[in-house]
Design a protein around this motif. Structure first.
Motif, PDB file in Angstrom:
ATOM      1  N   UNK A  31       0.818  -1.235   0.000  1.00 31.22           N
ATOM      2  CA  UNK A  31       0.000   0.000   0.000  1.00 31.22           C
ATOM      3  C   UNK A  31       0.838   1.266   0.000  1.00 31.22           C
ATOM      4  N   UNK A  32       2.133   1.117  -0.051  1.00 30.26           N
ATOM      5  CA  UNK A  32       2.990   2.304  -0.141  1.00 30.26           C
ATOM      6  C   UNK A  32       3.208   3.041   1.161  1.00 30.26           C
ATOM      7  N   UNK A  33       2.583   2.531   2.235  1.00 29.59           N
ATOM      8  CA  UNK A  33       2.805   3.180   3.539  1.00 29.59           C
ATOM      9  C   UNK A  33       2.508   2.203   4.658  1.00 29.59           C
ATOM     10  N   UNK A  34       2.979   2.535   5.870  1.00 26.36           N
ATOM     11  CA  UNK A  34       2.713   1.730   7.070  1.00 26.36           C
ATOM     12  C   UNK A  34       2.243   2.701   8.140  1.00 26.36           C
ATOM     13  N   UNK A  35       0.995   2.544   8.557  1.00 25.01           N
ATOM     14  CA  UNK A  35       0.377   3.489   9.484  1.00 25.01           C
ATOM     15  C   UNK A  35       0.162   2.780  10.821  1.00 25.01           C
ATOM     16  N   UNK A  36       0.910   3.218  11.820  1.00 21.44           N
ATOM     17  CA  UNK A  36       0.924   2.500  13.092  1.00 21.44           C
ATOM     18  C   UNK A  36       0.542   3.433  14.234  1.00 21.44           C
ATOM     19  N   UNK A  37      -0.241   2.911  15.175  1.00 21.84           N
ATOM     20  CA  UNK A  37      -0.547   3.640  16.417  1.00 21.84           C
ATOM     21  C   UNK A  37       0.318   3.022  17.507  1.00 21.84           C
ATOM     22  N   UNK A  38       1.213   3.837  18.065  1.00 21.28           N
ATOM     23  CA  UNK A  38       2.172   3.330  19.045  1.00 21.28           C
ATOM     24  C   UNK A  38       1.552   3.327  20.438  1.00 21.28           C
ATOM     25  N   UNK A  39       2.057   2.415  21.264  1.00 23.54           N
ATOM     26  CA  UNK A  39       1.613   2.365  22.646  1.00 23.54           C
ATOM     27  C   UNK A  39       2.600   3.131  23.525  1.00 23.54           C
ATOM     28  N   UNK A  40       2.090   3.625  24.632  1.00 24.18           N
ATOM     29  CA  UNK A  40       2.962   4.235  25.639  1.00 24.18           C
ATOM     30  C   UNK A  40       3.343   3.186  26.669  1.00 24.18           C
ATOM     31  N   UNK A  63      10.637   6.495   5.603  1.00 29.50           N
ATOM     32  CA  UNK A  63       9.955   7.632   4.965  1.00 29.50           C
ATOM     33  C   UNK A  63       8.506   7.291   4.613  1.00 29.50           C
ATOM     34  N   UNK A  64       8.188   6.004   4.583  1.00 27.12           N
ATOM     35  CA  UNK A  64       6.814   5.575   4.251  1.00 27.12           C
ATOM     36  C   UNK A  64       6.032   5.185   5.509  1.00 27.12           C
ATOM     37  N   UNK A  65       6.597   5.491   6.676  1.00 25.66           N
ATOM     38  CA  UNK A  65       5.942   5.132   7.942  1.00 25.66           C
ATOM     39  C   UNK A  65       5.265   6.368   8.526  1.00 25.66           C
ATOM     40  N   UNK A  66       4.027   6.186   8.974  1.00 23.02           N
ATOM     41  CA  UNK A  66       3.291   7.254   9.689  1.00 23.02           C
ATOM     42  C   UNK A  66       3.078   6.804  11.133  1.00 23.02           C
ATOM     43  N   UNK A  67       3.572   7.625  12.051  1.00 23.56           N
ATOM     44  CA  UNK A  67       3.421   7.304  13.475  1.00 23.56           C
ATOM     45  C   UNK A  67       2.252   8.074  14.072  1.00 23.56           C
ATOM     46  N   UNK A  68       1.332   7.342  14.650  1.00 20.81           N
ATOM     47  CA  UNK A  68       0.286   7.917  15.498  1.00 20.81           C
ATOM     48  C   UNK A  68       0.485   7.319  16.895  1.00 20.81           C
ATOM     49  N   UNK A  69      -0.303   7.818  17.858  1.00 18.34           N
ATOM     50  CA  UNK A  69      -0.258   7.271  19.209  1.00 18.34           C
ATOM     51  C   UNK A  69      -1.623   6.724  19.581  1.00 18.34           C
ATOM     52  N   UNK A  70      -1.626   5.620  20.311  1.00 17.30           N
ATOM     53  CA  UNK A  70      -2.895   5.051  20.765  1.00 17.30           C
ATOM     54  C   UNK A  70      -3.492   5.872  21.881  1.00 17.30           C
ATOM     55  N   UNK A  71      -2.608   6.523  22.632  1.00 12.41           N
ATOM     56  CA  UNK A  71      -3.083   7.403  23.708  1.00 12.41           C
ATOM     57  C   UNK A  71      -1.925   8.292  24.147  1.00 12.41           C
ATOM     58  N   UNK A  72      -2.289   9.300  24.922  1.00 12.49           N
ATOM     59  CA  UNK A  72      -1.269  10.229  25.416  1.00 12.49           C
ATOM     60  C   UNK A  72      -1.702  10.787  26.759  1.00 12.49           C
ATOM     61  N   UNK A  73      -0.727  11.066  27.566  1.00  7.37           N
ATOM     62  CA  UNK A  73      -1.015  11.751  28.819  1.00  7.37           C
ATOM     63  C   UNK A  73      -1.101  13.245  28.496  1.00  7.37           C
ATOM     64  N   UNK A  74      -1.970  13.953  29.170  1.00 11.23           N
ATOM     65  CA  UNK A  74      -2.135  15.392  28.889  1.00 11.23           C
ATOM     66  C   UNK A  74      -1.057  16.198  29.612  1.00 11.23           C
ATOM     67  N   UNK A 131      -2.711   0.101  10.008  1.00 11.47           N
ATOM     68  CA  UNK A 131      -2.073  -1.172   9.648  1.00 11.47           C
ATOM     69  C   UNK A 131      -1.709  -1.946  10.904  1.00 11.47           C
ATOM     70  N   UNK A 132      -1.369  -1.213  11.947  1.00 13.06           N
ATOM     71  CA  UNK A 132      -1.004  -1.857  13.214  1.00 13.06           C
ATOM     72  C   UNK A 132      -1.354  -0.923  14.374  1.00 13.06           C
ATOM     73  N   UNK A 133      -1.987  -1.504  15.398  1.00  5.09           N
ATOM     74  CA  UNK A 133      -2.155  -0.792  16.670  1.00  5.09           C
ATOM     75  C   UNK A 133      -1.400  -1.585  17.736  1.00  5.09           C
ATOM     76  N   UNK A 134      -0.416  -0.942  18.328  1.00  6.58           N
ATOM     77  CA  UNK A 134       0.332  -1.565  19.429  1.00  6.58           C
ATOM     78  C   UNK A 134      -0.379  -1.224  20.734  1.00  6.58           C
ATOM     79  N   UNK A 184     -10.570  -1.577  17.014  1.00  2.00           N
ATOM     80  CA  UNK A 184     -11.108  -2.829  16.461  1.00  2.00           C
ATOM     81  C   UNK A 184     -11.292  -2.799  14.947  1.00  2.00           C
ATOM     82  N   UNK A 185     -10.953  -1.642  14.312  1.00  5.08           N
ATOM     83  CA  UNK A 185     -10.956  -1.593  12.847  1.00  5.08           C
ATOM     84  C   UNK A 185      -9.584  -1.932  12.274  1.00  5.08           C
ATOM     85  N   UNK A 186      -8.571  -2.003  13.140  1.00  2.00           N
ATOM     86  CA  UNK A 186      -7.185  -2.135  12.649  1.00  2.00           C
ATOM     87  C   UNK A 186      -6.980  -3.444  11.883  1.00  2.00           C
ATOM     88  N   UNK A 187      -6.015  -3.405  10.986  1.00  2.00           N
ATOM     89  CA  UNK A 187      -5.657  -4.624  10.261  1.00  2.00           C
ATOM     90  C   UNK A 187      -4.954  -5.600  11.193  1.00  2.00           C
TER      91      UNK A 187
END
Ligand code: 6PG
Length: 243
Positions: A31-40, A63-74, A131-134, A184-187
């Protein structure tokens, strides 16, 4: 659902790095990219350090990786409790800044949640398809910042919510978290769980299907994606078929 048991925390980090690398390479090839939600938390930190090791980092086109976070402390991004800061300090690889989608912990919880939801909707459109949720597992059965008895567990429409958090486990600061419909939508969803302190919850979630959905981590059940629990032996110690 797959359960993988590594002998110890070091082996868990290595196996997690191997799984992460394989998923990243496949996603980018297909898919030309890897979109991941990282865990803390502390467990995934060892994974991020391993991924930054050339043995793994040279295998992933960052360069084809997108980092998101599953959660964050405020808290601000340079705060010791910031999940963003933990990742920045441990996952030392070169990713374009436009591909780093942190949660603005320095804002008020509701502002940070609204901004992050907007960023997710701008990125994904109508369907948040990671693509992945840690994920990690707290000793109380929480995952991401979805804590037992939290109203956030029943959120069906918003992708991101702000949650207050003033009882242990620390840090006792408000949080911003992805909601279960997004997770629960994650691949692929990958839990990383290490240590004997988690053994009871692991057995409760993985050993007895009836009680599992009462706990937030037990409610993680991807509708179309794959769910993997990667445990070390101490965390798996109370699992029946592991005795
Ligand atoms: C966080 C994480 C949280 C974590 C668990 C387990 O922000 O801390 O999202 O859900 O994964 O608390 O943490 P450990 O890996 O440190 O045990």
């Amino acid at each position: 659902m797959k359960i993988i048991i590594a002998p110890d925390a070091k082996a868990l980090a290595r196996t997690a790095a191997e799984l992460f690398t394989a998923l990243a390479r496949t996603s980018i090839e297909e898919r030309g990219q890897f979109v991941v939600a990282l865990s803390g938390g502390s467990t995934p930190r060892q994974l991020y350090i391993r991924l930054a090791d050339p043995e793994f980092s040279t295998q992933i086109p960052w360069r084809a990786v997108h980092l998101f976070w599953g959660d964050e402390r405020c808290v601000p991004p340079d705060h010791p409790e910031s999940n963003y800061r933990m990742v920045k300090e441990s996952l030392q690889v070169s990713i374009p800044s436009a591909n780093i989608h942190r949660i603005a912990g320095e804002l008020s919880p509701h502002e940070a949640a609204a901004l992050y939801e907007q960023e997710l909707r701008t990125f994904f459109g109508n369907t948040p398809l990671f693509d992945l949720v840690l994920l990690g597992l707290g000793e109380d059965g929480h995952t991401a910042s979805l804590f037992p008895s939290s109203p956030a567990l029943h959120e069906q429409f918003r992708w991101v919510v702000a949650v207050s958090h003033n009882v242990p486990p620390p840090p006792l600061v408000p949080r911003v978290t992805l909601t279960l419909p997004v997770i629960n939508r994650a691949r692929e969803v990958l839990f990383l769980v290490s240590g004997v302190a988690k053994a009871e919850r692991v057995a409760q979630i993985l050993g007895h299907a009836s009680s599992s959905t009462e706990l937030p981590a037990g409610a993680v059940n991807p509708s179309d994606g794959n769910l993997t629990w990667l445990l070390d032996a101490p965390a798996a110690a109370l699992l029946k078929n592991n005795s």
